[in-house]
Structure formats: structure tokens, C-alpha cells
Design a protein around this motif. Structure first.
Motif, PDB file in Angstrom:
ATOM      1  N   HIS A  20       8.814   3.752 -16.477  1.00  0.00           N
ATOM      2  CA  HIS A  20       8.901   3.660 -17.927  1.00  0.00           C
ATOM      3  C   HIS A  20      10.133   2.854 -18.335  1.00  0.00           C
ATOM      4  CE1 HIS A  20       5.673   6.593 -18.104  1.00  0.00           C
ATOM      5  NE2 HIS A  20       6.323   7.253 -17.161  1.00  0.00           N
ATOM      6  N   ARG A  21      10.144   2.375 -19.589  1.00  0.00           N
ATOM      7  CA  ARG A  21      11.282   1.639 -20.114  1.00  0.00           C
ATOM      8  C   ARG A  21      12.091   2.548 -21.022  1.00  0.00           C
ATOM      9  NH1 ARG A  21      10.912  -2.595 -24.770  1.00  0.00           N
ATOM     10  NH2 ARG A  21      11.959  -0.884 -25.842  1.00  0.00           N
ATOM     11  N   VAL A  22      13.380   2.622 -20.758  1.00  0.00           N
ATOM     12  CA  VAL A  22      14.242   3.560 -21.471  1.00  0.00           C
ATOM     13  C   VAL A  22      15.466   2.830 -21.992  1.00  0.00           C
ATOM     14  CG1 VAL A  22      15.571   5.704 -21.323  1.00  0.00           C
ATOM     15  CG2 VAL A  22      13.484   5.439 -19.957  1.00  0.00           C
ATOM     16  N   ASP A  23      15.774   3.027 -23.269  1.00  0.00           N
ATOM     17  CA  ASP A  23      17.072   2.668 -23.840  1.00  0.00           C
ATOM     18  C   ASP A  23      17.805   3.964 -24.147  1.00  0.00           C
ATOM     19  OD1 ASP A  23      16.418  -0.003 -23.775  1.00  0.00           O
ATOM     20  OD2 ASP A  23      16.132  -0.205 -25.952  1.00  0.00           O
ATOM     21  N   VAL A  24      19.079   4.034 -23.791  1.00  0.00           N
ATOM     22  CA  VAL A  24      19.927   5.148 -24.216  1.00  0.00           C
ATOM     23  C   VAL A  24      20.747   4.677 -25.414  1.00  0.00           C
ATOM     24  CG1 VAL A  24      21.903   6.586 -23.614  1.00  0.00           C
ATOM     25  CG2 VAL A  24      20.018   6.313 -21.995  1.00  0.00           C
ATOM     26  N   ILE A  25      20.640   5.404 -26.517  1.00  0.00           N
ATOM     27  CA  ILE A  25      21.360   5.099 -27.755  1.00  0.00           C
ATOM     28  C   ILE A  25      22.391   6.199 -27.941  1.00  0.00           C
ATOM     29  CG2 ILE A  25      21.137   4.748 -30.234  1.00  0.00           C
ATOM     30  CD1 ILE A  25      18.176   4.006 -29.722  1.00  0.00           C
ATOM     31  N   SER A  26      23.665   5.831 -27.858  1.00  0.00           N
ATOM     32  CA  SER A  26      24.699   6.862 -27.788  1.00  0.00           C
ATOM     33  C   SER A  26      25.918   6.496 -28.605  1.00  0.00           C
ATOM     34  CB  SER A  26      25.109   7.074 -26.323  1.00  0.00           C
ATOM     35  OG  SER A  26      26.186   7.996 -26.219  1.00  0.00           O
ATOM     36  N   ARG A  58       7.730   3.394 -23.757  1.00  0.00           N
ATOM     37  CA  ARG A  58       8.993   2.821 -24.224  1.00  0.00           C
ATOM     38  C   ARG A  58       9.730   3.943 -24.963  1.00  0.00           C
ATOM     39  NH1 ARG A  58       6.879  -1.620 -28.049  1.00  0.00           N
ATOM     40  NH2 ARG A  58       5.727   0.236 -28.722  1.00  0.00           N
ATOM     41  N   ILE A  59      10.830   4.404 -24.388  1.00  0.00           N
ATOM     42  CA  ILE A  59      11.480   5.631 -24.828  1.00  0.00           C
ATOM     43  C   ILE A  59      12.908   5.333 -25.273  1.00  0.00           C
ATOM     44  CG2 ILE A  59      12.188   7.950 -24.108  1.00  0.00           C
ATOM     45  CD1 ILE A  59      10.036   7.442 -21.745  1.00  0.00           C
ATOM     46  N   ALA A  60      13.300   5.890 -26.393  1.00  0.00           N
ATOM     47  CA  ALA A  60      14.701   5.869 -26.839  1.00  0.00           C
ATOM     48  C   ALA A  60      15.283   7.262 -26.646  1.00  0.00           C
ATOM     49  CB  ALA A  60      14.794   5.463 -28.305  1.00  0.00           C
ATOM     50  N   LEU A  61      16.308   7.360 -25.801  1.00  0.00           N
ATOM     51  CA  LEU A  61      17.012   8.625 -25.583  1.00  0.00           C
ATOM     52  C   LEU A  61      18.300   8.612 -26.401  1.00  0.00           C
ATOM     53  CD1 LEU A  61      16.808   9.369 -21.738  1.00  0.00           C
ATOM     54  CD2 LEU A  61      15.778  10.674 -23.583  1.00  0.00           C
ATOM     55  N   LEU A  62      18.472   9.597 -27.260  1.00  0.00           N
ATOM     56  CA  LEU A  62      19.623   9.649 -28.158  1.00  0.00           C
ATOM     57  C   LEU A  62      20.646  10.673 -27.669  1.00  0.00           C
ATOM     58  CD1 LEU A  62      17.885   9.731 -31.681  1.00  0.00           C
ATOM     59  CD2 LEU A  62      18.284   7.772 -30.171  1.00  0.00           C
ATOM     60  N   GLY A  63      21.926  10.299 -27.748  1.00  0.00           N
ATOM     61  CA  GLY A  63      22.992  11.236 -27.427  1.00  0.00           C
ATOM     62  C   GLY A  63      24.204  10.969 -28.298  1.00  0.00           C
ATOM     63  N   TYR A  64      24.652  11.973 -29.051  1.00  0.00           N
ATOM     64  CA  TYR A  64      25.772  11.726 -29.963  1.00  0.00           C
ATOM     65  C   TYR A  64      27.102  11.636 -29.223  1.00  0.00           C
ATOM     66  CZ  TYR A  64      26.822  16.795 -29.836  1.00  0.00           C
ATOM     67  OH  TYR A  64      27.130  18.075 -29.447  1.00  0.00           O
ATOM     68  N   ALA A  97      -1.877   5.171 -29.733  1.00  0.00           N
ATOM     69  CA  ALA A  97      -3.026   5.387 -28.850  1.00  0.00           C
ATOM     70  C   ALA A  97      -2.910   4.572 -27.575  1.00  0.00           C
ATOM     71  CB  ALA A  97      -4.324   5.034 -29.589  1.00  0.00           C
ATOM     72  N   ALA A  98      -2.486   3.310 -27.723  1.00  0.00           N
ATOM     73  CA  ALA A  98      -2.337   2.466 -26.537  1.00  0.00           C
ATOM     74  C   ALA A  98      -1.267   3.006 -25.608  1.00  0.00           C
ATOM     75  CB  ALA A  98      -1.994   1.041 -26.958  1.00  0.00           C
ATOM     76  N   ALA A  99      -0.245   3.658 -26.151  1.00  0.00           N
ATOM     77  CA  ALA A  99       0.855   4.169 -25.320  1.00  0.00           C
ATOM     78  C   ALA A  99       0.405   5.284 -24.398  1.00  0.00           C
ATOM     79  CB  ALA A  99       1.989   4.659 -26.214  1.00  0.00           C
TER      80      ALA A  99
END
Length: 463
Positions: A88-94, A57-63, A49-51
Motif C-alpha cells: 500500500h501507499r502511505v503518507d505520514v502527516i505529522s 492510498r492511506i494518510a496516517l496522522l500524528g500530532y 469502490a475502486a479502492a
């Protein structure tokens, strides 16, 4: 019609949970082999709700996310940058090969065996203790492609430990069983499907020359069974064009009304006209991220060979690398084009923009595109575009370029011949193409639409 519960599967209107149960059992057993507790249903991530009222805070995934490997790496690179630009804050997890990211975007590496780079001989004794590594290696040994599946398992392992760092996870078309596990954990999840890879499979099979080649193609694409099952079980699917939305519905058995649409973007600050660079008077240019039938390079080569008979000074530059000894190299030799077609690969984005600035016409001969980044990038650079009607290309090009039937080399040659002879029309189309991309397909427009979509997903998660 009520939506199916997470982890269940709806196939063309028939409710069934067997495939999802098997997928979940497979995933849980595999997690237990690696010492990770099996997934149990959990409450949604705290702070949803607060978001809704603060930067996300976003996690973007890419194989597999390296930009030279195709549109998925480009999508991660520019979407993450645009989201950061929007606050926004983004981490890319790849997994590897890894993306080239904006310096403000952290990259979290999930190493794999990366067997396409390292080869089967890279297996070491320590890998034998990992079920995930052995699945990846065994699949490659037998002609399969397990990277989407194994990346999903590694992503689950990471996100179980770090889920509180993110308001939402956005998967870039791994469509792995691990995504159903994340959803079952109560983590708000969005999945992008650029286009169903079933199109790639059909075109590859049509181009195959022997039963053995068709068998190998089917084996490599066997991950599609997983992707279809996972796509049907996901709550939030987004795609990049109306054409893809229709094709996902038809090929994956999903009601198209369940698939949301956020168009891709083009970085119009990077892909831009360079008026100080002289444009070559007789140069065609195409980009081909993969030496595959889907990209339609065969038809461009046939058209180019026809045009050379009347315009021997015409150049063709292809940004891409043909498979050594493959069908493209064979066709180049058969048409007598060796030494006439120039292939260039591994170049920087700035060099790519310079090549567009030098080109007379950009050609997009694809048989299918889920969006059409090559067309959008060329148009953003102010280059007149001739594209086929494959997939979503007419949506992107609109009336700001020339469209011809896909797979029709004579029609492509005729369109190029006419445009080469009309410098006034080339100039008008170049200007119109730039305006169309800036107004409709910039990454700022895409990021704004995507954030609005994220907030709708989070609002549903908080109910």
C-alpha cells in the motif's frame, strides 16, 4: 440502535447534537479566520469502490510522533512500514517532534510552534496572524496542552487541498475537532484510541502532593473534554486491546461494541534475540517513555532497593530520562540508589535491542498500559518478562511471562527474586515469549488485520 449522523453526539444513550454543533461552529469560524471556507457536507471521496480492489492510498496522522516520546510514535513508524510492505501507499502527516520512518514512507510535516522544545519566548510577529498559533501559545502560557486541537486544524487545512491523494485517513489519537470536520467532508476516516488519557489523569491526580499541583494537572489535561466529545461523534474507532476497548467505553461514554479491535504489532525482524551478545547474569532492565506515575517506575525502584539488601551486585538499567529534580530523582536519592540505577535515553532502536540481549530480566512495572509495547518488545527479543497486571499487559504477556499485581513493590520484588534464582525458567519464558509475539503480535499480522478493517470502512462509505 441506529448510528448517529456524522457531527452529532450520542452520550450514554441520550441523543444530543449541541456539543457537536458548538465544536463545528468553533472549527468553521477558526477556518474562516485563516481564509479557508467552512466545511460543508460533501459526497464521499471519489474512487471508494475502486479502492476496494487495489492497493490503498492511506494518510496516517500524528500530532506528535517522535519515537522517543512514547508508543504513538512507534505505532506510526511500524504501522506505516508494515502497510508499505503489504503493497500500500502511505503518507505520514505529522506535527513535531517528527517520527523516524522507513525510507519508503514520505513524511509530510505540519509545523507547529513546538513550545515544549522552543519555549514561549519563540513567538514571533508572524505568528500573531495565525489563530491556530495563538491558540497553541496562549494554551501553553496558561498551563494547557492544545497540540491535539491545533494539529487537527492544520490537518484539515492540508487535507482539504489534497483529499484526492488518499482513499482513507487514519488519525492516531489526536481526537481533535478537525477529525469531525474531515468526517463531515465525506473523507473516510479511522481513528485509533490507544487508551483513554483519563487513566493518566486519575493516576497523576492521585500522585499529586498539593491542591496547586492538582489544579495544574487538571488544566494540562483539559483537552480531554474535546477528546471525549470527538470520540462520541466518530463513525469508526479502533483500539489496540480488549482492555482499552472496555475502558474507552467506560470513560468516553461509547458503546464498546462500536469500537473495533486491531492489536498493535512488534517488528519481530528488528526486535529479535541476539545470541552472540553475552547476557549479563544480574541485570534488570525497564523502559519508561515518560517520567509519569502511569509507568510505575516508583514501584520498581522500591523493589530494587529491597533486592539490593540481599543481592548487592544486582544492576538496574532504565531506558528513559527522569525529570530533573522530579519525583523519580527524589526517590532515587531517598532510597540511596544514586549511582546504582543507570538511566539511558535517546538511543537507537538497534542499541535498545542490544540492551535487551544483555538483560537478565525485563521488568514492566506500569500501573496501566493500553497495549504494552515494552513487554512485547522484550518478549520478541527472547528476554524473560516480569510485568504487572496493569491495563492490557496480561493480554500481551499471557502465560509466557510472570504477572504481578500493579502498584505492589513487595510482590514485584518476590517475583524478581524467584526468577533470578531459576535460570531454567528464565530460558523457558524467554523462548515462550518470542513464540507468542511472532505468532500473535507481529506487525505483518497487525497490518493484515488493519487493511481488512480499512476495506470494511470503505465498503460502508460506498453505500
Amino acid at each position: 440502535m441506529p448510528r448517529e449522523a456524522p457531527g452529532e453526539v450520542c452520550t450514554r444513550g441520550r441523543h444530543r447534537s449541541g456539543d457537536a454543533d458548538i465544536a463545528q461552529l468553533d472549527n468553521n469560524l477558526a477556518l474562516l479566520r485563516e481564509g479557508i471556507p467552512a466545511a460543508e457536507p460533501m459526497a464521499p471521496t471519489t474512487g471508494v469502490a475502486a479502492a476496494l480492489d487495489r492497493p490503498l492510498r492511506i494518510a496516517l496522522l500524528g500530532y506528535r510522533s517522535q519515537p522517543y516520546g512514547g508508543g504513538q510514535g512507534i505505532y506510526l513508524k511500524y504501522l506505516s512500514k508494515a502497510l508499505v510492505d503489504a503493497g500500500h501507499r502511505v503518507d505520514v502527516i505529522s506535527g513535531p517532534p517528527y517520527p523516524h520512518l522507513d525510507p519508503r514512507v514520505p513524511l509530510i510535516r505540519l509545523p507547529s510552534l513546538d513550545l515544549f522544545e522552543n519555549g514561549l519566548g519563540s513567538l514571533r510577529p508572524r505568528h500573531l496572524a495565525s489563530f491556530t498559533d495563538m491558540v497553541e501559545w496562549t494554551s501553553k502560557l496558561t498551563g494547557g496542552f492544545a497540540e491535539p486541537y491545533t494539529f487537527g486544524r492544520r490537518a484539515v487545512k492540508y487535507l482539504r487541498r489534497h483529499r484526492d491523494r488518499y482513499d482513507l485517513v487514519h488519525d492516531n489519537q489526536s481526537l481533535s475537532y478537525g477529525m469531525l470536520t474531515l468526517q463531515r467532508l465525506g473523507i473516510p476516516l479511522v481513528s485509533t484510541i490507544h487508551h483513554p488519557i483519563t487513566h493518566d489523569l486519575r493516576l497523576a491526580l492521585a500522585a499529586a502532593r498539593s491542591p496547586l499541583e492538582r489544579l495544574l494537572i487538571r488544566r494540562w489535561h483539559s483537552f480531554l473534554g474535546m477528546q471525549k466529545r470527538v470520540a462520541r461523534g466518530l463513525d469508526h474507532v479502533v483500539t489496540v486491546s480488549e482492555r482499552s476497548r472496555h475502558d474507552i467505553g467506560a470513560d468516553f461514554g461509547i458503546d464498546p461494541a462500536r469500537v473495533d479491535l486491531v492489536y498493535n504489532g512488534i517488528d519481530t525482524a528488528v526486535f529479535r534475540p541476539l545470541p552472540d551478545i553475552p547476557r549479563q547474569p544480574r541485570r534488570l532492565m525497564a523502559t519508561s517513555s515518560a517520567d509519569a506515575p502511569l509507568k510505575g517506575l516508583r514501584y520498581l525502584l522500591l523493589a530494587y532497593a529491597e533486592l539490593l539488601r540481599e543481592a548487592p551486585d544486582l544492576e538496574l538499567l532504565v531506558i528513559g530520562r527522569p525529570q530533573p529534580g522530579g519525583k523519580t530523582e527524589q526517590l532515587v536519592d531517598r532510597l540511596g540508589l544514586a549511582g546504582r540505577v543507570r538511566f539511558e535515553s535517546g538511543i537507537s532502536t538497534e542499541t535498545l535491542v542490544q540492551r535487551y540481549a544483555e538483560a537478565t530480566i525485563a521488568v514492566v512495572p506500569s500501573l496501566y498500559e493500553g497495549f504494552g509495547l515494552p513487554a512485547g518488545e522484550a518478549m520478541a527479543c527472547g528476554v524473560p518478562v516480569v510485568a504487572t497486571d496493569g491495563g492490557a499487559l496480561p493480554e500481551i504477556v499471557g502465560d509466557a511471562g510472570v504477572t504481578v499485581p500493579r502498584g505492589d513493590a513487595p510482590a514485584l520484588a518476590a517475583a524478581l527474586r524467584a526468577l533470578l534464582a531459576d535460570p531454567g525458567r528464565r530460558e523457558a519464558l524467554g523462548a515462550a515469549g518470542r513464540r507468542r509475539i511472532v505468532d500473535n503480535f507481529s506487525w505483518s499480522v497487525c497490518a493484515s488485520a488493519m487493511v481488512a478493517y480499512y476495506r470494511r470502512v470503505l465498503a460502508r462509505a460506498d453505500r
